[in-house]
Write a protein that holds these residues in place. Structure first.
Motif, PDB file in Angstrom:
ATOM      1  N   ALA A 154     -15.903  63.950  44.441  1.00  0.00           N
ATOM      2  CA  ALA A 154     -16.488  65.073  43.700  1.00  0.00           C
ATOM      3  C   ALA A 154     -17.204  64.610  42.435  1.00  0.00           C
ATOM      4  N   ARG A 155     -16.780  63.496  41.862  1.00  0.00           N
ATOM      5  CA  ARG A 155     -17.397  63.018  40.627  1.00  0.00           C
ATOM      6  C   ARG A 155     -18.869  62.662  40.826  1.00  0.00           C
ATOM      7  N   ALA A 156     -19.287  62.402  42.062  1.00  0.00           N
ATOM      8  CA  ALA A 156     -20.685  62.069  42.341  1.00  0.00           C
ATOM      9  C   ALA A 156     -21.574  63.307  42.421  1.00  0.00           C
ATOM     10  N   ILE A 157     -20.987  64.490  42.307  1.00  0.00           N
ATOM     11  CA  ILE A 157     -21.745  65.738  42.371  1.00  0.00           C
ATOM     12  C   ILE A 157     -22.149  66.130  40.950  1.00  0.00           C
ATOM     13  N   PRO A 158     -23.434  66.439  40.707  1.00  0.00           N
ATOM     14  CA  PRO A 158     -23.918  66.682  39.337  1.00  0.00           C
ATOM     15  C   PRO A 158     -23.095  67.670  38.539  1.00  0.00           C
ATOM     16  N   PHE A 159     -22.676  68.784  39.150  1.00  0.00           N
ATOM     17  CA  PHE A 159     -21.916  69.788  38.406  1.00  0.00           C
ATOM     18  C   PHE A 159     -20.634  69.193  37.850  1.00  0.00           C
ATOM     19  N   TYR A 160     -19.855  68.507  38.690  1.00  0.00           N
ATOM     20  CA  TYR A 160     -18.591  67.944  38.237  1.00  0.00           C
ATOM     21  C   TYR A 160     -18.799  66.755  37.301  1.00  0.00           C
ATOM     22  N   GLU A 161     -19.861  66.008  37.501  1.00  0.00           N
ATOM     23  CA  GLU A 161     -20.160  64.907  36.595  1.00  0.00           C
ATOM     24  C   GLU A 161     -20.292  65.421  35.164  1.00  0.00           C
ATOM     25  N   ARG A 162     -20.961  66.575  35.003  1.00  0.00           N
ATOM     26  CA  ARG A 162     -21.104  67.182  33.673  1.00  0.00           C
ATOM     27  C   ARG A 162     -19.811  67.859  33.236  1.00  0.00           C
ATOM     28  N   HIS A 163     -19.194  68.594  34.161  1.00  0.00           N
ATOM     29  CA  HIS A 163     -18.022  69.400  33.845  1.00  0.00           C
ATOM     30  C   HIS A 163     -16.831  68.524  33.438  1.00  0.00           C
ATOM     31  N   TRP A 164     -16.787  67.308  33.980  1.00  0.00           N
ATOM     32  CA  TRP A 164     -15.658  66.413  33.713  1.00  0.00           C
ATOM     33  C   TRP A 164     -16.004  65.308  32.721  1.00  0.00           C
ATOM     34  N   LYS A 165     -17.111  65.393  32.072  1.00  0.00           N
ATOM     35  CA  LYS A 165     -17.564  64.307  31.196  1.00  0.00           C
ATOM     36  C   LYS A 165     -16.479  63.966  30.170  1.00  0.00           C
ATOM     37  N   GLY A 166     -16.155  62.660  30.097  1.00  0.00           N
ATOM     38  CA  GLY A 166     -15.155  62.197  29.149  1.00  0.00           C
ATOM     39  C   GLY A 166     -13.722  62.406  29.585  1.00  0.00           C
ATOM     40  N   ARG A 167     -13.506  62.914  30.810  1.00  0.00           N
ATOM     41  CA  ARG A 167     -12.144  63.170  31.301  1.00  0.00           C
ATOM     42  C   ARG A 167     -11.725  62.106  32.324  1.00  0.00           C
ATOM     43  N   ASP A 168     -10.455  61.747  32.308  1.00  0.00           N
ATOM     44  CA  ASP A 168      -9.903  60.906  33.366  1.00  0.00           C
ATOM     45  C   ASP A 168      -9.734  61.748  34.624  1.00  0.00           C
ATOM     46  N   LEU A 169      -9.736  61.067  35.779  1.00  0.00           N
ATOM     47  CA  LEU A 169      -9.593  61.790  37.039  1.00  0.00           C
ATOM     48  C   LEU A 169      -8.124  62.076  37.334  1.00  0.00           C
ATOM     49  N   ASN A 170      -7.543  62.887  36.472  1.00  0.00           N
ATOM     50  CA  ASN A 170      -6.185  63.388  36.642  1.00  0.00           C
ATOM     51  C   ASN A 170      -6.295  64.899  36.796  1.00  0.00           C
ATOM     52  N   LEU A 171      -5.901  65.416  37.949  1.00  0.00           N
ATOM     53  CA  LEU A 171      -6.148  66.825  38.255  1.00  0.00           C
ATOM     54  C   LEU A 171      -5.626  67.750  37.165  1.00  0.00           C
ATOM     55  N   ASP A 172      -4.459  67.466  36.619  1.00  0.00           N
ATOM     56  CA  ASP A 172      -3.863  68.327  35.589  1.00  0.00           C
ATOM     57  C   ASP A 172      -4.742  68.445  34.348  1.00  0.00           C
ATOM     58  N   GLU A 173      -5.542  67.401  34.077  1.00  0.00           N
ATOM     59  CA  GLU A 173      -6.314  67.363  32.839  1.00  0.00           C
ATOM     60  C   GLU A 173      -7.768  67.771  33.023  1.00  0.00           C
ATOM     61  N   LEU A 174      -8.171  68.050  34.254  1.00  0.00           N
ATOM     62  CA  LEU A 174      -9.553  68.473  34.502  1.00  0.00           C
ATOM     63  C   LEU A 174      -9.678  69.973  34.257  1.00  0.00           C
ATOM     64  N   PRO A 175     -10.817  70.433  33.738  1.00  0.00           N
ATOM     65  CA  PRO A 175     -10.998  71.877  33.506  1.00  0.00           C
ATOM     66  C   PRO A 175     -11.137  72.628  34.825  1.00  0.00           C
ATOM     67  N   THR A 176     -10.663  73.860  34.824  1.00  0.00           N
ATOM     68  CA  THR A 176     -10.824  74.708  36.004  1.00  0.00           C
ATOM     69  C   THR A 176     -12.265  75.194  36.103  1.00  0.00           C
ATOM     70  N   VAL A 177     -12.604  75.774  37.244  1.00  0.00           N
ATOM     71  CA  VAL A 177     -13.938  76.340  37.435  1.00  0.00           C
ATOM     72  C   VAL A 177     -13.794  77.777  37.928  1.00  0.00           C
ATOM     73  N   THR A 178     -14.760  78.603  37.576  1.00  0.00           N
ATOM     74  CA  THR A 178     -14.780  79.999  38.002  1.00  0.00           C
ATOM     75  C   THR A 178     -15.959  80.237  38.928  1.00  0.00           C
ATOM     76  N   LYS A 179     -15.913  81.354  39.616  1.00  0.00           N
ATOM     77  CA  LYS A 179     -17.015  81.688  40.508  1.00  0.00           C
ATOM     78  C   LYS A 179     -18.321  81.836  39.728  1.00  0.00           C
TER      79      LYS A 179
END
Length: 423
Positions: free
Chosen positions: A29-54
């Motif tokens: 998922a990190r290779a997808i532009p939306f998540y690349e921006r949404h997760w910027k500066g975050r480690d790939l730990n599910l608990d620490e990633l921001p949620t997304v809304t519709k």
């Protein structure tokens, strides 16, 4: 990995399966532009990633797709909570999910020692409600039928009792897949004709789209000698959950990682919270949903069937919940159950007639008045053509049942009252 399972317990086989797939899911998922921006500066730990809304996904639809991916299937959500959301899936993920379904069926047959026959899915889901159907590659067949008009119901009954269908589908187990309203409409049509349901040869009824209310469930069980399967699912997310009749709670599919979070924070909820789902790779590749906020309220539970996993009770849509001091006071489902079946109260229209098969047409508007929470019956639709006393009698019964429901909450010290709807 977070899945909100009870603490201090060993991982279940399902959780080990999820854990094995989670890392490649996040890397992909990190290779997808939306998540690349949404997760910027975050480690790939599910608990620490921001949620997304519709809404976030709708506003960034183009960047939620994997660059260079070739879509093989496009579906859409219902739009009941706003703009319809388009889901794009690719050939590789469809193939992976198909292989997974075949492996589950093979394992089931090996455990039981009884071969699992292919399924004839009699689908009453109109394309306008649930988008396109994911074309999984199995030995099953799908038969689309119309359950939402008088002509369609008549044609469906004739089709399902046709000797030609018996010839074409010999050796297939028949499963009716429909919304609660569609399943009830077919049941009513068979009863009107005086035709025993067993003549259709249906072995299971799988209902989806909305929770069965008690009167709907009772009617289906009374008329059918078929296994009832109650599914929680979303058109946006692959997989869902099934209501277990042993423990009374919903069991989630292994292909999603579940969480129950606070409505306004990305933190685990202690009791009632919003269901958040993560689709797993390789079953979701072109447009994965990672920590997707479903908009559904659930109550986390402990199941004797799956003590090491998260199970839940469905409370209703978050937008229909009534809150006081940040705590849920009334959930959508308990309100609907409280007023279901009042003579003269309109239910959601299904088909050409206003049959009482959908949910009661009622909504509440919470207002804070001083130190008191007041629930205004903002919308109560009434059909009074055959009811003595007219609309006011129906409204009085609605008000009485809601007042009784609120009395249970008042014991907890919550200052509540309900204001009657105008006739």
């Amino acid at each position: 990995m977070t899945n909100d399972a009870p603490t201090g317990t060993a991982q279940s086989p399902t959780d080990r399966f999820r854990s094995r797939l989670l890392e490649p899911t996040l890397e992909s998922a990190r290779a997808i532009p939306f998540y690349e921006r949404h997760w910027k500066g975050r480690d790939l730990n599910l608990d620490e990633l921001p949620t997304v809304t519709k809404r976030q996904l709708l506003d960034n639809l183009a960047s939620t797709l994997r660059p260079g991916a070739v879509p093989a299937n496009v579906g859409h959500s219902t739009g009941t909570t706003g703009r319809p959301f388009f889901r794009v899936r690719g050939r590789e993920e469809i193939k992976a999910y198909s292989e997974y379904l075949r492996s589950v069926r093979t394992a089931t047959a090996a455990r039981s020692g009884v071969p699992v026959p292919p399924m004839l899915q009699i689908s009453g889901a109109p394309i306008t409600i649930h988008g396109s159907v994911l074309p999984v590659e199995t030995d099953d067949m799908r038969l689309a039928v119309d359950l939402f008009s008088a002509e369609g119901l008549a044609a469906t009954v004739d089709l399902l009792t046709s000797p030609s269908l018996d010839l074409l589908t010999e050796g297939f187990q028949r499963v009716l897949s429909a919304s609660p309203g569609g399943a009830v409409l077919l049941t009513q049509e068979l009863d009107r004709r005086g035709m025993p349901t067993r003549e259709l040869g249906i072995e299971a009824i799988s209902v989806y789209n909305s929770a069965l209310l008690p009167r709907q469930r009772s009617l289906l069980r009374r008329h059918w000698d078929a296994r009832l399967v109650e599914r929680f699912s979303l058109s946006e997310v692959l997989g869902g959950a099934t209501l277990c009749y042993e423990c009374g709670h919903y069991h989630l599919d292994p292909v999603v990682v579940p969480e129950v979070l606070d409505l306004d924070r990305d933190e685990p909820a202690a009791d009632v919270g919003e269901l958040v789902l993560t689709e797993l790779h390789p079953f979701s590749q072109v447009q994965p949903m990672i920590r997707y906020r479903t908009g559904d309220l659930v109550r986390r539970t402990r199941s004797v069937c799956l003590p090491h996993e998260l199970t839940f009770d469905y409370v209703g849509r978050a937008r229909a919940g009534v809150f006081w001091g940040g705590e849920l006071v009334l959930g959508e489902i308990e309100v609907l159950e409280a007023v279901e079946g009042i003579p003269g109260l309109a239910h959601a229209p299904v088909g050409e007639e206003r049959e009482p098969v959908g949910a009661p047409l009622i909504s509440l508007r919470p207002e804070t008045r001083g130190d008191e929470l007041v629930l205004v019956e903002a919308r109560v639709e009434v059909v009074t053509s055959h009811e003595p006393g007219g609309a006011q009698n129906v409204l009085d019964q609605v008000h009485e049942r809601l007042t009784q429901l609120l009395a249970e909450r008042a014991k907890d010290g919550i200052p509540l009252r309900v204001v009657p709807a105008a006739s």
